[in-house]
Motif scaffolding. Structure first.
Motif, PDB file in Angstrom:
ATOM      1  N   GLN A 103      -4.287  -1.150  -2.438  1.00 40.49           N
ATOM      2  CA  GLN A 103      -5.327  -0.910  -1.428  1.00 40.49           C
ATOM      3  C   GLN A 103      -4.737  -0.674  -0.041  1.00 40.49           C
ATOM      4  OE1 GLN A 103      -8.172  -0.295  -2.549  1.00 40.49           O
ATOM      5  NE2 GLN A 103      -8.907  -1.797  -4.012  1.00 40.49           N
ATOM      6  N   THR A 104      -3.447  -0.894   0.124  1.00 38.98           N
ATOM      7  CA  THR A 104      -2.806  -0.676   1.427  1.00 38.98           C
ATOM      8  C   THR A 104      -2.357   0.772   1.540  1.00 38.98           C
ATOM      9  OG1 THR A 104      -0.529  -1.152   0.719  1.00 38.98           O
ATOM     10  CG2 THR A 104      -1.921  -3.054   1.338  1.00 38.98           C
ATOM     11  N   ILE A 105      -1.714   1.084   2.631  1.00 37.23           N
ATOM     12  CA  ILE A 105      -1.186   2.423   2.872  1.00 37.23           C
ATOM     13  C   ILE A 105      -0.124   2.812   1.839  1.00 37.23           C
ATOM     14  CG2 ILE A 105       0.608   1.685   4.494  1.00 37.23           C
ATOM     15  CD1 ILE A 105      -0.162   4.192   6.167  1.00 37.23           C
ATOM     16  N   LEU A 106       0.454   1.831   1.160  1.00 34.18           N
ATOM     17  CA  LEU A 106       1.489   2.110   0.158  1.00 34.18           C
ATOM     18  C   LEU A 106       0.923   2.716  -1.115  1.00 34.18           C
ATOM     19  CD1 LEU A 106       3.685  -1.111   0.398  1.00 34.18           C
ATOM     20  CD2 LEU A 106       4.140   1.132   1.413  1.00 34.18           C
ATOM     21  N   GLY A 107      -0.291   2.374  -1.488  1.00 32.89           N
ATOM     22  CA  GLY A 107      -0.885   2.902  -2.718  1.00 32.89           C
ATOM     23  C   GLY A 107      -0.041   2.569  -3.942  1.00 32.89           C
ATOM     24  N   MET A 108       0.142   3.554  -4.824  1.00 32.72           N
ATOM     25  CA  MET A 108       0.905   3.335  -6.066  1.00 32.72           C
ATOM     26  C   MET A 108       2.353   2.944  -5.780  1.00 32.72           C
ATOM     27  SD  MET A 108      -0.628   3.168  -8.891  1.00 32.72           S
ATOM     28  CE  MET A 108       0.444   3.446 -10.281  1.00 32.72           C
ATOM     29  N   ASP A 109       2.910   3.408  -4.660  1.00 33.65           N
ATOM     30  CA  ASP A 109       4.273   3.002  -4.316  1.00 33.65           C
ATOM     31  C   ASP A 109       4.354   1.488  -4.116  1.00 33.65           C
ATOM     32  OD1 ASP A 109       5.209   5.599  -4.452  1.00 33.65           O
ATOM     33  OD2 ASP A 109       5.093   5.941  -2.285  1.00 33.65           O
ATOM     34  N   SER A 128       5.923  -6.451   0.125  1.00 32.73           N
ATOM     35  CA  SER A 128       5.591  -6.824   1.505  1.00 32.73           C
ATOM     36  C   SER A 128       6.601  -6.232   2.482  1.00 32.73           C
ATOM     37  CB  SER A 128       5.566  -8.349   1.674  1.00 32.73           C
ATOM     38  OG  SER A 128       4.509  -8.913   0.945  1.00 32.73           O
ATOM     39  N   GLY A 129       7.874  -6.252   2.087  1.00 30.63           N
ATOM     40  CA  GLY A 129       8.908  -5.643   2.924  1.00 30.63           C
ATOM     41  C   GLY A 129       8.679  -4.152   3.084  1.00 30.63           C
ATOM     42  N   ALA A 130       8.317  -3.489   1.993  1.00 32.54           N
ATOM     43  CA  ALA A 130       8.031  -2.051   2.055  1.00 32.54           C
ATOM     44  C   ALA A 130       6.821  -1.786   2.947  1.00 32.54           C
ATOM     45  CB  ALA A 130       7.794  -1.501   0.651  1.00 32.54           C
ATOM     46  N   LEU A 131       5.821  -2.654   2.873  1.00 27.82           N
ATOM     47  CA  LEU A 131       4.619  -2.485   3.682  1.00 27.82           C
ATOM     48  C   LEU A 131       4.931  -2.646   5.169  1.00 27.82           C
ATOM     49  CD1 LEU A 131       1.555  -2.096   3.883  1.00 27.82           C
ATOM     50  CD2 LEU A 131       1.311  -4.565   3.513  1.00 27.82           C
ATOM     51  N   ARG A 134       6.940   0.293   6.385  1.00 28.74           N
ATOM     52  CA  ARG A 134       6.112   1.499   6.502  1.00 28.74           C
ATOM     53  C   ARG A 134       5.249   1.449   7.750  1.00 28.74           C
ATOM     54  NH1 ARG A 134       3.421   5.199   2.810  1.00 28.74           N
ATOM     55  NH2 ARG A 134       2.499   6.712   4.216  1.00 28.74           N
ATOM     56  N   LEU A 135       4.787   0.269   8.097  1.00 29.44           N
ATOM     57  CA  LEU A 135       3.947   0.116   9.286  1.00 29.44           C
ATOM     58  C   LEU A 135       4.772  -0.044  10.556  1.00 29.44           C
ATOM     59  CD1 LEU A 135       1.190  -2.219   7.812  1.00 29.44           C
ATOM     60  CD2 LEU A 135       1.019   0.232   8.313  1.00 29.44           C
ATOM     61  N   GLY A 136       6.107  -0.050  10.410  1.00 32.26           N
ATOM     62  CA  GLY A 136       6.980  -0.162  11.571  1.00 32.26           C
ATOM     63  C   GLY A 136       7.006  -1.541  12.185  1.00 32.26           C
ATOM     64  N   LEU A 137       6.759  -2.566  11.363  1.00 30.38           N
ATOM     65  CA  LEU A 137       6.711  -3.934  11.883  1.00 30.38           C
ATOM     66  C   LEU A 137       8.035  -4.678  11.778  1.00 30.38           C
ATOM     67  CD1 LEU A 137       3.229  -4.948  10.455  1.00 30.38           C
ATOM     68  CD2 LEU A 137       3.786  -4.170  12.765  1.00 30.38           C
ATOM     69  N   LEU A 138       8.990  -4.115  11.060  1.00 35.10           N
ATOM     70  CA  LEU A 138      10.282  -4.768  10.938  1.00 35.10           C
ATOM     71  C   LEU A 138      11.249  -4.165  11.942  1.00 35.10           C
ATOM     72  CD1 LEU A 138      10.908  -4.965   7.085  1.00 35.10           C
ATOM     73  CD2 LEU A 138      10.316  -6.816   8.637  1.00 35.10           C
TER      74      LEU A 138
END
Length: 147
Positions: A103-109, A128-131, A134-138
């Motif tokens: 349901q996040t911006i990652l979808g199937m990834d 969570s790390g990928a999310l 992707r959102l530029g939070l790390l």
């Protein structure tokens, strides 16, 4: 232990010995809201009630109440009710977390990152790390300059 496929716009999660769980997509604003709630929870800023509501929406959809998305009425929470009645807590995570990441911006990834990351806690950390990346939070790691 879990298999994820996309059927049209729906995510289908299959676990041995249990009928498949069909997860319908959330509208974009609801997906963003549950993502924000999850990330706030990870940082200690949301309550368990907020996180539970976000996960309920991830598996069963949401309705707009004013300007906030809320879980569907309990009688319409087919997946969440099935999870609570048919699965152990360990097994429940195998359905809830891939549904959330889908349901996040990652979808199937995000689903693939969870599964390939080893499912459970390891898969949750990988997705969570990928999310957050992707959102530029790390903060990106860089090597020290060689002056």
């Amino acid at each position: 232990m879990i298999d994820a496929t996309k059927n049209g716009r729906n995510l289908v999660l299959t676990m041995e010995g249990v009928d498949p769980f069909v997860i319908r997509p959330l509208p974009g604003h609801a997906g963003r809201q549950i993502t924000d709630t999850y990330l706030s929870s990870v940082a200690g800023g949301s309550t368990t009630i907020d996180l539970t509501a976000a996960l309920q929406m991830a598996v069963d959809g949401a309705v707009l109440e004013g300007d906030v998305w809320v879980p569907r009425p309990e009688s319409e929470q087919t997946n969440f009710n099935r999870i609570g009645m048919e699965l152990s807590q360990d097994e429940a995570e195998l359905i809830i977390m891939p549904a959330f990441f889908w349901q996040t911006i990652l979808g199937m990834d995000g689903v693939k990152a969870y599964i390939q990351g080893g499912e459970g806690l390891a898969g949750t950390l990988k997705a969570s790390g990928a999310l957050t990346a992707r959102l530029g939070l790390l903060a990106r790691r860089t090597s020290p300059s060689s002056d």
